[in-house]
Design a protein around this motif. Structure first.
Motif, PDB file in Angstrom:
ATOM      1  N   ASP A  11      30.739  50.863  51.361  1.00 46.98           N
ATOM      2  CA  ASP A  11      29.370  50.402  51.598  1.00 46.98           C
ATOM      3  C   ASP A  11      28.716  51.260  52.665  1.00 46.98           C
ATOM      4  OD1 ASP A  11      29.795  48.276  49.850  1.00 46.98           O
ATOM      5  OD2 ASP A  11      30.587  47.003  51.448  1.00 46.98           O
ATOM      6  N   ALA A  12      27.493  51.688  52.396  1.00 42.27           N
ATOM      7  CA  ALA A  12      26.736  52.414  53.416  1.00 42.27           C
ATOM      8  C   ALA A  12      26.358  51.424  54.504  1.00 42.27           C
ATOM      9  CB  ALA A  12      25.488  53.038  52.801  1.00 42.27           C
ATOM     10  N   GLY A  13      26.343  51.893  55.718  1.00 44.51           N
ATOM     11  CA  GLY A  13      25.987  50.991  56.794  1.00 44.51           C
ATOM     12  C   GLY A  13      26.171  51.618  58.151  1.00 44.51           C
ATOM     13  N   LEU A  14      26.250  50.778  59.130  1.00 50.46           N
ATOM     14  CA  LEU A  14      26.352  51.183  60.521  1.00 50.46           C
ATOM     15  C   LEU A  14      27.740  50.843  61.046  1.00 50.46           C
ATOM     16  CD1 LEU A  14      24.893  52.030  63.198  1.00 50.46           C
ATOM     17  CD2 LEU A  14      24.363  49.607  63.481  1.00 50.46           C
ATOM     18  N   HIS A  15      28.361  51.790  61.720  1.00 53.79           N
ATOM     19  CA  HIS A  15      29.648  51.561  62.371  1.00 53.79           C
ATOM     20  C   HIS A  15      29.412  51.501  63.867  1.00 53.79           C
ATOM     21  CE1 HIS A  15      32.093  52.281  58.794  1.00 53.79           C
ATOM     22  NE2 HIS A  15      31.201  53.206  58.500  1.00 53.79           N
ATOM     23  N   ILE A  16      29.975  50.509  64.509  1.00 56.52           N
ATOM     24  CA  ILE A  16      29.820  50.342  65.945  1.00 56.52           C
ATOM     25  C   ILE A  16      31.192  50.505  66.596  1.00 56.52           C
ATOM     26  CG2 ILE A  16      29.191  48.753  67.801  1.00 56.52           C
ATOM     27  CD1 ILE A  16      27.210  47.480  65.827  1.00 56.52           C
ATOM     28  N   VAL A  17      31.268  51.384  67.576  1.00 62.20           N
ATOM     29  CA  VAL A  17      32.494  51.580  68.344  1.00 62.20           C
ATOM     30  C   VAL A  17      32.289  50.854  69.669  1.00 62.20           C
ATOM     31  CG1 VAL A  17      34.003  53.283  69.436  1.00 62.20           C
ATOM     32  CG2 VAL A  17      32.925  53.796  67.229  1.00 62.20           C
ATOM     33  N   TYR A  18      33.158  49.907  69.949  1.00 61.40           N
ATOM     34  CA  TYR A  18      33.012  49.137  71.187  1.00 61.40           C
ATOM     35  C   TYR A  18      34.373  48.950  71.840  1.00 61.40           C
ATOM     36  CZ  TYR A  18      34.790  45.116  68.621  1.00 61.40           C
ATOM     37  OH  TYR A  18      35.581  44.268  67.888  1.00 61.40           O
ATOM     38  N   GLY A  19      34.359  48.582  73.093  1.00 63.76           N
ATOM     39  CA  GLY A  19      35.596  48.343  73.831  1.00 63.76           C
ATOM     40  C   GLY A  19      35.287  48.176  75.300  1.00 63.76           C
ATOM     41  N   PRO A  20      36.301  47.823  76.079  1.00 58.38           N
ATOM     42  CA  PRO A  20      36.095  47.636  77.518  1.00 58.38           C
ATOM     43  C   PRO A  20      35.858  48.969  78.221  1.00 58.38           C
ATOM     44  CG  PRO A  20      38.409  47.397  76.967  1.00 58.38           C
ATOM     45  CD  PRO A  20      37.667  47.532  75.675  1.00 58.38           C
ATOM     46  N   ASN A  21      35.482  48.883  79.481  1.00 54.62           N
ATOM     47  CA  ASN A  21      35.309  50.094  80.285  1.00 54.62           C
ATOM     48  C   ASN A  21      36.596  50.905  80.279  1.00 54.62           C
ATOM     49  OD1 ASN A  21      32.744  49.321  80.909  1.00 54.62           O
ATOM     50  ND2 ASN A  21      33.250  48.520  82.937  1.00 54.62           N
ATOM     51  N   GLU A  22      36.447  52.226  80.274  1.00 58.10           N
ATOM     52  CA  GLU A  22      37.571  53.162  80.293  1.00 58.10           C
ATOM     53  C   GLU A  22      38.434  53.092  79.034  1.00 58.10           C
ATOM     54  OE1 GLU A  22      37.893  55.523  82.689  1.00 58.10           O
ATOM     55  OE2 GLU A  22      36.034  54.710  83.506  1.00 58.10           O
ATOM     56  N   ALA A  23      37.878  52.606  77.915  1.00 59.00           N
ATOM     57  CA  ALA A  23      38.634  52.523  76.661  1.00 59.00           C
ATOM     58  C   ALA A  23      38.595  53.836  75.891  1.00 59.00           C
ATOM     59  CB  ALA A  23      38.093  51.396  75.789  1.00 59.00           C
ATOM     60  N   GLY A  24      37.632  54.707  76.215  1.00 59.37           N
ATOM     61  CA  GLY A  24      37.533  55.996  75.539  1.00 59.37           C
ATOM     62  C   GLY A  24      36.325  56.149  74.632  1.00 59.37           C
ATOM     63  N   LYS A  25      35.342  55.274  74.774  1.00 60.23           N
ATOM     64  CA  LYS A  25      34.144  55.362  73.927  1.00 60.23           C
ATOM     65  C   LYS A  25      33.377  56.653  74.179  1.00 60.23           C
ATOM     66  CE  LYS A  25      32.556  51.582  75.654  1.00 60.23           C
ATOM     67  NZ  LYS A  25      33.605  51.221  76.611  1.00 60.23           N
ATOM     68  N   SER A  26      33.143  56.994  75.420  1.00 67.14           N
ATOM     69  CA  SER A  26      32.427  58.228  75.760  1.00 67.14           C
ATOM     70  C   SER A  26      33.240  59.460  75.397  1.00 67.14           C
ATOM     71  CB  SER A  26      32.071  58.261  77.243  1.00 67.14           C
ATOM     72  OG  SER A  26      31.183  57.211  77.551  1.00 67.14           O
ATOM     73  N   SER A  27      34.547  59.393  75.573  1.00 64.14           N
ATOM     74  CA  SER A  27      35.412  60.513  75.181  1.00 64.14           C
ATOM     75  C   SER A  27      35.363  60.723  73.673  1.00 64.14           C
ATOM     76  CB  SER A  27      36.852  60.261  75.618  1.00 64.14           C
ATOM     77  OG  SER A  27      36.944  60.233  77.014  1.00 64.14           O
ATOM     78  N   SER A  28      35.308  59.635  72.914  1.00 66.23           N
ATOM     79  CA  SER A  28      35.200  59.737  71.460  1.00 66.23           C
ATOM     80  C   SER A  28      33.879  60.380  71.054  1.00 66.23           C
ATOM     81  CB  SER A  28      35.319  58.358  70.815  1.00 66.23           C
ATOM     82  OG  SER A  28      36.558  57.786  71.093  1.00 66.23           O
ATOM     83  N   LEU A  29      32.806  60.025  71.728  1.00 68.19           N
ATOM     84  CA  LEU A  29      31.507  60.632  71.443  1.00 68.19           C
ATOM     85  C   LEU A  29      31.524  62.121  71.781  1.00 68.19           C
ATOM     86  CD1 LEU A  29      28.578  60.376  70.539  1.00 68.19           C
ATOM     87  CD2 LEU A  29      28.000  59.697  72.880  1.00 68.19           C
ATOM     88  N   ARG A  30      32.127  62.496  72.899  1.00 65.59           N
ATOM     89  CA  ARG A  30      32.251  63.914  73.249  1.00 65.59           C
ATOM     90  C   ARG A  30      33.111  64.648  72.228  1.00 65.59           C
ATOM     91  NH1 ARG A  30      32.944  61.810  78.273  1.00 65.59           N
ATOM     92  NH2 ARG A  30      35.160  62.334  78.307  1.00 65.59           N
ATOM     93  N   ALA A  31      34.149  63.988  71.718  1.00 63.54           N
ATOM     94  CA  ALA A  31      35.004  64.595  70.694  1.00 63.54           C
ATOM     95  C   ALA A  31      34.207  64.842  69.417  1.00 63.54           C
ATOM     96  CB  ALA A  31      36.203  63.714  70.408  1.00 63.54           C
ATOM     97  N   LEU A  32      33.367  63.899  69.031  1.00 65.19           N
ATOM     98  CA  LEU A  32      32.533  64.082  67.841  1.00 65.19           C
ATOM     99  C   LEU A  32      31.574  65.251  68.032  1.00 65.19           C
ATOM    100  CD1 LEU A  32      31.499  63.229  65.082  1.00 65.19           C
ATOM    101  CD2 LEU A  32      30.029  61.573  66.239  1.00 65.19           C
ATOM    102  N   LYS A  33      30.927  65.314  69.198  1.00 60.57           N
ATOM    103  CA  LYS A  33      30.025  66.438  69.480  1.00 60.57           C
ATOM    104  C   LYS A  33      30.785  67.756  69.489  1.00 60.57           C
ATOM    105  CE  LYS A  33      27.289  65.787  72.988  1.00 60.57           C
ATOM    106  NZ  LYS A  33      26.700  65.305  74.257  1.00 60.57           N
ATOM    107  N   ALA A  34      31.999  67.763  70.051  1.00 59.85           N
ATOM    108  CA  ALA A  34      32.799  68.982  70.091  1.00 59.85           C
ATOM    109  C   ALA A  34      33.239  69.394  68.695  1.00 59.85           C
ATOM    110  CB  ALA A  34      34.004  68.786  70.993  1.00 59.85           C
ATOM    111  N   LEU A  35      33.535  68.432  67.838  1.00 64.61           N
ATOM    112  CA  LEU A  35      33.907  68.744  66.452  1.00 64.61           C
ATOM    113  C   LEU A  35      32.750  69.422  65.730  1.00 64.61           C
ATOM    114  CD1 LEU A  35      35.953  68.451  64.083  1.00 64.61           C
ATOM    115  CD2 LEU A  35      34.797  66.300  63.552  1.00 64.61           C
ATOM    116  N   LEU A  36      31.565  68.910  65.920  1.00 63.63           N
ATOM    117  CA  LEU A  36      30.392  69.443  65.211  1.00 63.63           C
ATOM    118  C   LEU A  36      29.870  70.742  65.808  1.00 63.63           C
ATOM    119  CD1 LEU A  36      28.452  66.108  64.634  1.00 63.63           C
ATOM    120  CD2 LEU A  36      29.848  67.361  62.974  1.00 63.63           C
TER     121      LEU A  36
END
Length: 92
Positions: free
Chosen positions: A25-50
């Motif tokens: 299904d097309a839609g929106l994926h939300i990545v969530y978690g507590p502080n220091e869980a790695g959300k910002s690191s995951s976003l940087r990884a996506l930017k680095a991949l692209l």
């Protein structure tokens, strides 16, 4: 273009961590978690991949620069998939 998978093989606080966004299904994926869980690191990884890992990255605190690796799978609107992997480096 849809992001199907983001695999942080050696990036930031992650070693062999896989995020799958594959969905029928097309839609929106939300990545969530507590502080220091790695959300910002995951976003940087996506930017680095692209766009490539920046020359002066701060995501080398567990893995040394030459070991940094990110992989992923992208899907175009016509269903064609592209698998790619990035590594840190400008030589070889």
């Amino acid at each position: 273009m849809e992001i199907q998978k983001l695999e942080m093989l050696a990036f930031g606080p992650f070693t062999e961590k896989l995020l799958e966004f594959d969905s029928s299904d097309a839609g929106l994926h939300i990545v969530y978690g507590p502080n220091e869980a790695g959300k910002s690191s995951s976003l940087r990884a996506l930017k680095a991949l692209l766009f490539g890992i920046p020359p002066r990255t701060t995501d080398n605190f567990i893995h040394e620069n030459k070991a940094l690796r990110i992989a992923g799978v992208l899907r175009s609107l016509n269903g064609q998939e592209l698998s790619l992997m990035r590594r840190k480096g400008i030589k070889n």
